[in-house]
Design a protein around this motif. Structure first.
Motif, mmCIF file in Angstrom:
data_model
loop_
_atom_site.group_PDB
_atom_site.id
_atom_site.type_symbol
_atom_site.label_atom_id
_atom_site.label_comp_id
_atom_site.label_asym_id
_atom_site.label_seq_id
_atom_site.Cartn_x
_atom_site.Cartn_y
_atom_site.Cartn_z
ATOM 1 N N ILE A 1 18.965 -19.544 36.304
ATOM 2 C CA ILE A 1 18.466 -19.591 37.686
ATOM 3 C C ILE A 1 18.637 -21.005 38.223
ATOM 4 O O ILE A 1 18.263 -21.978 37.565
ATOM 5 C CB ILE A 1 16.976 -19.183 37.740
ATOM 6 C CG1 ILE A 1 16.791 -17.753 37.207
ATOM 7 C CG2 ILE A 1 16.427 -19.314 39.153
ATOM 8 C CD1 ILE A 1 15.332 -17.366 37.003
ATOM 9 N N ASP A 2 19.195 -21.123 39.415
ATOM 10 C CA ASP A 2 19.384 -22.427 40.045
ATOM 11 C C ASP A 2 18.108 -22.785 40.800
ATOM 12 O O ASP A 2 17.770 -22.138 41.803
ATOM 13 C CB ASP A 2 20.564 -22.387 41.012
ATOM 14 C CG ASP A 2 20.841 -23.743 41.664
ATOM 15 O OD1 ASP A 2 20.102 -24.705 41.373
ATOM 16 O OD2 ASP A 2 21.790 -23.815 42.468
ATOM 17 N N PRO A 3 17.347 -23.821 40.367
ATOM 18 C CA PRO A 3 16.106 -24.189 41.064
ATOM 19 C C PRO A 3 16.330 -24.522 42.539
ATOM 20 O O PRO A 3 15.426 -24.324 43.358
ATOM 21 C CB PRO A 3 15.608 -25.418 40.289
ATOM 22 C CG PRO A 3 16.249 -25.320 38.938
ATOM 23 C CD PRO A 3 17.575 -24.670 39.182
ATOM 24 N N ARG A 4 17.506 -25.002 42.887
ATOM 25 C CA ARG A 4 17.785 -25.381 44.272
ATOM 26 C C ARG A 4 17.868 -24.165 45.195
ATOM 27 O O ARG A 4 17.785 -24.308 46.419
ATOM 28 C CB ARG A 4 19.082 -26.182 44.359
ATOM 29 C CG ARG A 4 19.008 -27.566 43.723
ATOM 30 C CD ARG A 4 20.315 -28.329 43.923
ATOM 31 N NE ARG A 4 20.649 -28.491 45.334
ATOM 32 C CZ ARG A 4 20.136 -29.415 46.132
ATOM 33 N NH1 ARG A 4 19.250 -30.278 45.653
ATOM 34 N NH2 ARG A 4 20.509 -29.502 47.395
ATOM 35 N N GLN A 5 18.021 -22.994 44.611
ATOM 36 C CA GLN A 5 18.118 -21.783 45.418
ATOM 37 C C GLN A 5 16.774 -21.078 45.577
ATOM 38 O O GLN A 5 16.707 -19.995 46.152
ATOM 39 C CB GLN A 5 19.134 -20.818 44.790
ATOM 40 C CG GLN A 5 20.543 -21.371 44.696
ATOM 41 C CD GLN A 5 21.108 -21.776 46.051
ATOM 42 O OE1 GLN A 5 20.974 -21.052 47.035
ATOM 43 N NE2 GLN A 5 21.726 -22.955 46.117
ATOM 44 N N SER A 6 15.692 -21.682 45.081
ATOM 45 C CA SER A 6 14.385 -21.054 45.209
ATOM 46 C C SER A 6 13.923 -21.090 46.664
ATOM 47 O O SER A 6 14.491 -21.797 47.499
ATOM 48 C CB SER A 6 13.352 -21.760 44.324
ATOM 49 O OG SER A 6 12.881 -22.945 44.937
ATOM 50 N N SER A 7 12.858 -20.355 46.956
ATOM 51 C CA SER A 7 12.316 -20.294 48.324
ATOM 52 C C SER A 7 11.472 -21.504 48.679
ATOM 53 O O SER A 7 11.108 -21.695 49.842
ATOM 54 C CB SER A 7 11.449 -19.036 48.457
ATOM 55 O OG SER A 7 10.376 -19.083 47.508
ATOM 56 N N MET A 8 11.141 -22.334 47.709
ATOM 57 C CA MET A 8 10.167 -23.416 47.917
ATOM 58 C C MET A 8 10.740 -24.537 48.779
ATOM 59 O O MET A 8 11.829 -25.028 48.520
ATOM 60 C CB MET A 8 9.698 -23.944 46.568
ATOM 61 C CG MET A 8 8.993 -22.887 45.713
ATOM 62 S SD MET A 8 8.418 -23.485 44.116
ATOM 63 C CE MET A 8 9.966 -23.861 43.289
ATOM 64 N N GLU B 1 12.883 -33.564 44.001
ATOM 65 C CA GLU B 1 13.442 -33.104 45.273
ATOM 66 C C GLU B 1 14.893 -32.670 45.120
ATOM 67 O O GLU B 1 15.314 -31.647 45.695
ATOM 68 C CB GLU B 1 13.320 -34.213 46.317
ATOM 69 C CG GLU B 1 11.883 -34.471 46.753
ATOM 70 C CD GLU B 1 11.769 -35.406 47.939
ATOM 71 O OE1 GLU B 1 10.735 -35.356 48.635
ATOM 72 O OE2 GLU B 1 12.713 -36.191 48.178
ATOM 73 N N GLN B 2 15.664 -33.408 44.351
ATOM 74 C CA GLN B 2 17.056 -33.039 44.138
ATOM 75 C C GLN B 2 17.184 -31.786 43.285
ATOM 76 O O GLN B 2 18.068 -30.956 43.501
ATOM 77 C CB GLN B 2 17.799 -34.201 43.479
ATOM 78 C CG GLN B 2 17.986 -35.404 44.392
ATOM 79 C CD GLN B 2 18.659 -36.573 43.701
ATOM 80 O OE1 GLN B 2 18.726 -36.623 42.471
ATOM 81 N NE2 GLN B 2 19.153 -37.530 44.477
ATOM 82 N N THR B 3 16.278 -31.633 42.323
ATOM 83 C CA THR B 3 16.343 -30.481 41.418
ATOM 84 C C THR B 3 15.989 -29.185 42.125
ATOM 85 O O THR B 3 16.612 -28.146 41.892
ATOM 86 C CB THR B 3 15.399 -30.694 40.221
ATOM 87 O OG1 THR B 3 15.793 -31.879 39.510
ATOM 88 C CG2 THR B 3 15.442 -29.505 39.267
#
Length: 434
Positions: free
Chosen positions: A188-195, A214-216
């Motif tokens: 799972i790419d953390p950058r693609q989360s809804s947060m 922030e970058q992650t």
């Protein structure tokens, strides 16, 4: 609120608080008498310097309810922080205190970028620790849909983040990196989360850690500050507009910065120990509480428009400070260096060891999987040795001290589900800092 209006409000509330503790708390009445002070002596805010300090040991000495200022029947909540000898630091709340706490946390969430329509993922621990419940009540008061995950069970945390799609999240910064690592392992790419924003605290963290988070995750990370002795989280918070210092909720808490050795107030902008006086608490009002946290304050108006005093990000705790060959070093200063070094993951531990009659410091770091596979899992490889030298040089340049660097293979250093343990004293096999 204009500065003079705030000071007028603070003075009224300070005088009320001083009167309440003098009348209802024997500990404070004796301290005032020893100092030759009566409540009528507080005529201006500068007179706060006449008042005695309170420290954590005072809470322990009067465990559990000796510092309470109201009868037991008015207490609706009890929390506690970790303490020595198995005894926590106990704090209590009236219903009015809970309302104040809820309000300052709600303000904090809005300052961080939160909105009523958000789903809010809460990964702070629930229980005696004030973090989880504190953020929970503030978010509910705003009308948010709160997901009370608490800490731990990281796989389930990830599933809820993926399925419920929260816009906001809160927790310790070190645990957020643990979640990111587990996400990547699961593909799972953390950058693609809804947060879109995160509210992080309960441990000291550097600007480099903020950038890493922030970058992650591709979100905005803000710092929140609080401690149970004052009220819990929500004493101050960064705004998402500027992320330049934490806005103190000055109508409820009066902040000072003192020199921890002379106990005198320092000039604005100068680093020292944070001291807080509660202005509206009823169950457990606190006078000039020495937090042990190192910071500075500024009264310049923030570009977000808020007029409250701002405190800098906490540099560290007095009892976390290491004195290495005469040089004072905080873990956060080491962290700033490590997070700039490629081929390392953001997990580390500083171990104090004794070699024969000498005390030494071992900096344990963890290489990332890419480097580990490249060097055929051989941490004595030339490239690994060069990495150690690079780290040692960077630490020497930034912190002015030398450390023995120990490389560890991937996923071998402890991961945090709450407050990260950064300093471990192996001389006596005791943990000495978090």
């Amino acid at each position: 609120m204009k500065h003079d209006e705030m000071e007028s409000l603070q003075l009224d509330r300070l005088r009320n608080t001083v009167g309440a503790v003098y009348e209802h708390v024997e500990f404070y009445r004796k301290k005032f008498e020893e100092s030759g002070i009566v409540p009528a002596d507080i005529k201006g805010l500068n007179d706060i310097a006449k008042l005695p300090f309170t420290n954590k040991q005072d809470f322990r000495d009067h465990y559990p309810f000796g510092l309470f200022a109201v009868p037991q029947e008015e207490i609706v909540r009890i929390h506690g922080s970790s303490g020595t000898s198995g005894k926590p630091t106990v704090v209590g709340y009236t219903l009015d205190d809970i309302k104040v706490w809820t309000e300052v946390v709600a303000r904090s969430i809005v300052a961080a970028g939160g909105e009523k329509s958000d789903t809010f993922h809460n990964s702070y621990g629930y229980g005696l620790f004030t973090g989880g419940i504190g953020l929970h009540y503030g978010a509910e008061a705003l009308g948010m849909a709160v997901v009370p995950m608490s800490g731990g069970n990281t796989d389930r945390q990830i599933m809820m983040i993926e399925d419920l799609k929260p816009r906001g999240i809160c927790g310790t910064p070190s645990y957020m990196l643990n979640i990111a690592e587990k996400m990547k392992e699961a593909g799972i790419d953390p950058r693609q989360s809804s947060m879109e924003y995160g509210i992080f605290g309960a441990e000291s963290w550097s600007e480099e850690m903020r950038i890493k988070i922030e970058q992650t995750f591709n979100l905005k990370a803000v710092d929140i500050y609080g401690l149970s002795e004052i009220i819990g989280p929500g004493v101050s918070v960064e705004c998402h507009e500027a992320q330049d210092g934490l806005h103190v909720q000055e109508d409820h808490f009066y902040v000072e910065v003192i020199n921890p050795e002379t106990l005198q107030q320092v000039a604005e902008g100068e680093e020292g120990e944070l001291v807080f006086t509660s202005l509206t608490k009823r169950a457990l009002p606190v006078i000039r509480y020495r937090t042990g946290d190192i910071s500075s304050i500024s009264r310049e108006i923030c570009k977000c428009g808020r007029t409250t005093t701002r405190m800098s990000r906490v540099k560290g705790r007095i009892d976390d400070m290491m004195i290495i060959r005469g040089v004072n070093v905080f873990p956060s200063e080491v962290e700033r260096v490590l997070l700039k070094v490629e081929s390392l993951v953001p997990h580390y531990q500083i171990r104090l060891v004794r070699t024969e009659a000498m005390d030494n410091v071992e900096l344990h770091v963890e290489v990332d999987t890419n480097l580990y596979e490249t060097i055929a899992e051989d941490l004595t490889d030339t490239r690994a040795i060069q990495l150690k030298i690079e780290i040692q040089r960077s630490i020497k340049s930034a912190c002015l001290i030398s450390m023995d660097v120990v490389l560890n293979s991937p996923k071998t250093l402890p991961r945090s589900v709450g407050k990260a343990i950064r300093i471990v004293d192996l001389r006596n096999k005791n943990v000495v800092g978090v």
